[in-house]
Scaffold this active site. Structure first.
Site, mmCIF file in Angstrom:
data_model
loop_
_atom_site.group_PDB
_atom_site.id
_atom_site.type_symbol
_atom_site.label_atom_id
_atom_site.label_comp_id
_atom_site.label_asym_id
_atom_site.label_seq_id
_atom_site.Cartn_x
_atom_site.Cartn_y
_atom_site.Cartn_z
ATOM 1 N N HIS A 103 63.021 97.534 31.799
ATOM 2 C CA HIS A 103 63.252 96.254 31.094
ATOM 3 C C HIS A 103 63.274 96.534 29.591
ATOM 4 O O HIS A 103 62.236 96.760 28.981
ATOM 5 C CB HIS A 103 62.137 95.250 31.407
ATOM 6 C CG HIS A 103 62.363 93.898 30.786
ATOM 7 N ND1 HIS A 103 62.276 92.730 31.508
ATOM 8 C CD2 HIS A 103 62.673 93.515 29.522
ATOM 9 C CE1 HIS A 103 62.518 91.704 30.709
ATOM 10 N NE2 HIS A 103 62.769 92.166 29.488
ATOM 11 N N HIS A 110 65.320 95.679 25.608
ATOM 12 C CA HIS A 110 66.293 95.005 24.733
ATOM 13 C C HIS A 110 66.807 96.016 23.721
ATOM 14 O O HIS A 110 66.036 96.520 22.893
ATOM 15 C CB HIS A 110 65.627 93.831 24.003
ATOM 16 C CG HIS A 110 65.155 92.778 24.953
ATOM 17 N ND1 HIS A 110 65.945 91.729 25.354
ATOM 18 C CD2 HIS A 110 63.983 92.645 25.628
ATOM 19 C CE1 HIS A 110 65.282 90.977 26.219
ATOM 20 N NE2 HIS A 110 64.087 91.516 26.412
ATOM 21 N N LEU A 111 68.116 96.281 23.786
ATOM 22 C CA LEU A 111 68.710 97.253 22.849
ATOM 23 C C LEU A 111 69.490 96.581 21.737
ATOM 24 O O LEU A 111 69.885 97.254 20.781
ATOM 25 C CB LEU A 111 69.646 98.217 23.605
ATOM 26 C CG LEU A 111 68.969 99.333 24.388
ATOM 27 C CD1 LEU A 111 70.012 100.136 25.172
ATOM 28 C CD2 LEU A 111 68.182 100.256 23.459
ATOM 29 N N ASN A 170 70.747 89.607 26.911
ATOM 30 C CA ASN A 170 70.640 88.412 26.055
ATOM 31 C C ASN A 170 71.161 88.678 24.644
ATOM 32 O O ASN A 170 70.460 88.502 23.661
ATOM 33 C CB ASN A 170 69.212 87.845 26.039
ATOM 34 C CG ASN A 170 68.163 88.799 25.484
ATOM 35 O OD1 ASN A 170 68.342 90.014 25.533
ATOM 36 N ND2 ASN A 170 67.082 88.253 24.949
ATOM 37 N N LYS A 220 70.094 88.946 35.412
ATOM 38 C CA LYS A 220 68.907 88.423 34.734
ATOM 39 C C LYS A 220 68.940 86.906 34.680
ATOM 40 O O LYS A 220 69.925 86.303 34.235
ATOM 41 C CB LYS A 220 68.829 88.993 33.312
ATOM 42 C CG LYS A 220 67.636 88.501 32.495
ATOM 43 C CD LYS A 220 66.315 89.023 33.020
ATOM 44 C CE LYS A 220 65.114 88.364 32.355
ATOM 45 N NZ LYS A 220 64.763 88.941 31.076
ATOM 46 N N HIS A 258 62.813 85.937 34.320
ATOM 47 C CA HIS A 258 61.859 85.578 33.275
ATOM 48 C C HIS A 258 61.045 84.440 33.882
ATOM 49 O O HIS A 258 61.538 83.319 34.014
ATOM 50 C CB HIS A 258 62.575 85.142 31.992
ATOM 51 C CG HIS A 258 61.610 84.815 30.896
ATOM 52 N ND1 HIS A 258 61.433 85.606 29.795
ATOM 53 C CD2 HIS A 258 60.723 83.788 30.770
ATOM 54 C CE1 HIS A 258 60.481 85.084 29.024
ATOM 55 N NE2 HIS A 258 60.039 83.987 29.593
ATOM 56 N N HIS A 308 57.930 91.347 33.239
ATOM 57 C CA HIS A 308 56.830 91.291 32.260
ATOM 58 C C HIS A 308 55.732 90.323 32.669
ATOM 59 O O HIS A 308 55.459 89.340 31.969
ATOM 60 C CB HIS A 308 57.335 90.979 30.843
ATOM 61 C CG HIS A 308 58.404 89.916 30.746
ATOM 62 N ND1 HIS A 308 58.268 88.665 31.289
ATOM 63 C CD2 HIS A 308 59.622 89.942 30.162
ATOM 64 C CE1 HIS A 308 59.357 87.969 31.026
ATOM 65 N NE2 HIS A 308 60.191 88.710 30.355
ATOM 66 N N ASP A 367 59.932 95.832 27.849
ATOM 67 C CA ASP A 367 60.332 94.610 27.142
ATOM 68 C C ASP A 367 60.294 94.831 25.631
ATOM 69 O O ASP A 367 60.064 93.882 24.869
ATOM 70 C CB ASP A 367 59.463 93.411 27.540
ATOM 71 C CG ASP A 367 60.126 92.087 27.189
ATOM 72 O OD1 ASP A 367 61.355 92.064 26.966
ATOM 73 O OD2 ASP A 367 59.416 91.069 27.126
ATOM 74 N N HIS A 420 62.917 92.708 16.419
ATOM 75 C CA HIS A 420 63.369 91.635 15.519
ATOM 76 C C HIS A 420 63.102 92.112 14.102
ATOM 77 O O HIS A 420 62.104 92.801 13.853
ATOM 78 C CB HIS A 420 62.569 90.352 15.754
ATOM 79 C CG HIS A 420 62.859 89.678 17.054
ATOM 80 N ND1 HIS A 420 63.918 88.814 17.238
ATOM 81 C CD2 HIS A 420 62.237 89.755 18.253
ATOM 82 C CE1 HIS A 420 63.928 88.372 18.484
ATOM 83 N NE2 HIS A 420 62.914 88.935 19.134
ATOM 84 N N ALA A 480 59.984 85.591 19.135
ATOM 85 C CA ALA A 480 59.152 86.266 20.142
ATOM 86 C C ALA A 480 59.687 87.664 20.393
ATOM 87 O O ALA A 480 60.890 87.849 20.558
ATOM 88 C CB ALA A 480 59.175 85.469 21.438
#
Ligand code: DOR
Ligand code: ZN
Length: 348
Positions: A17, A19-20, A45, A103, A140, A178, A251, A255, A267
């Protein structure tokens, strides 16, 4: 209790899991993951979201193009479920060979989830197609009803959304992503083999007090939000317990500093810079470094029906100091443990 080795050699792990992001952000973070992990399930996302095979294929190419020369890494792509995702999209995804899951974001639950699902009942034919094509649904697991206390949203999701979905689609395979609570651990333990869960390093290391230590700590804010210590303990027991239903999913969610240090901060916690070292610390805290390999390198591959990796990763019990910030395009990321030590270091 096993002894404390000064190093640990394990099968190279995968991140189930991750986020790239895209563009300069992707270029900034990718090597942190590729340094440790052979493969990762890449979250869809983006803005706009990755909703079909063409978009996923193009995103995959951008990831491969951003990979520094000489680094090996296989992005395992996912589709973002919307109320208009069709059974034909699912058949195409399966046929692509590079899409491994779909997802589900409840609309409004988290970062870039506006295009997510408001009413799962509108996705019935698509979920049935996923069961037929054996494409897992990654959930999620939080309700979005603002009247539900934010610390109860995972528990309520399990009772009111997950249980009915599993009953209606007995062949559908699901990863509850998660997980953050004892309820989720117990639910997954009691469920059949088709249900698994990922656990992040930050939920193994932090509880909700860490959001407010000496003041508000935006870099400890993620969703699902950190929970009480009893829940952290339950997650630690699950991760280190050897049950194949639980596996690693960082996860890691970068940011920019200013987007987190804001009146309405985003988040997401960035852990990719030292993910395996952070997991090693968590496992070591309960004397169970011997269980890290199965959690990080075996259980996820087995669930996704992919071969386990064959090369090795070596972790040393040697402290590293985490930088105060890391470059992120024109901006910076504040990584977990910024300016502090982590007790383990990757051998180069
Ligand atoms: O903390 C989070 N950040 N949770 C999510 O579900 C999404 C993620 C992100 O994309 O930033
Ligand atoms: Zn995520």
């Amino acid at each position: 209790m096993p002894t404390q080795p000064d190093h640990l050699s394990i099968t190279r792990p995968d991140d189930w899991h991750l986020h790239l992001r895209d563009g300069v952000a992707l270029a900034a973070v990718l090597s942190d993951t590729a340094r440790q992990f052979s493969r990762a399930i890449v979250m869809p996302n983006l803005v706009p979201p990755v909703t079909n095979v063409a978009l996923a294929g193009a995103y995959r190419e951008r990831i491969l193009a951003a990979l520094p020369k000489g680094m090996h890494f296989e992005p395992l792509m996912t589709l973002y479920l919307t109320e208009t995702t069709s059974p034909a999209d699912i058949a195409d995804a399966k046929a692509s060979g590079f899409i491994h899951a779909v997802k589900y974001y409840p609309a409004g639950a988290t970062t870039h989830s506006d295009a997510g699902v408001r009413d799962l009942a509108r996705c019935k034919a698509t979920l049935a197609a996923m069961a037929t094509h054996d494409l897992p649904l990654l959930m999620h697991g939080e309700v979005t009803d603002p009247s539900i206390d934010i610390f109860d949203r995972e528990h309520t999701f399990i009772e009111t959304r997950l249980k009915p979905t599993l009953q209606e689609f007995p062949e559908l395979r699901v990863v509850l992503e998660h997980i953050t609570t004892r309820h989720a651990v117990e639910f997954v333990e009691r469920s059949s083999e088709r249900i698994a869960a990922t656990i992040t390093a930050h939920h193994l290391l932090l509880n909700r007090n860490h959001l407010f230590t000496g003041g508000i700590r935006p870099h400890h804010y993620c969703l699902p939000v950190l929970k009480r210590e009893i829940h952290r303990q339950a997650l630690l027991d699950a991760a280190t317990g050897g049950n194949p239903k639980f596996f690693l999913g960082t996860d890691s969610a970068p940011h920019a500093r200013h987007a987190k240090e804001s009146a309405c901060g985003c988040a997401g916690i960035y852990t990719a810079h030292a993910a395996m070292e952070l997991y090693a610390e968590a496992f070591d805290s309960v004397g169970r470094l011997d269980r890290l390999e199965a959690f990080a390198s075996h259980h996820g591959a087995d669930f996704y029906r992919l071969p386990r990796n064959t090369d090795q990763l070596v972790l040393q019990r040697r402290a590293q100091r985490v930088p105060q910030e890391l470059p992120f395009g024109d901006d910076h990321i504040v990584p977990l443990r910024a300016g502090e030590d982590i007790a383990f270091t990757l051998a180069s």
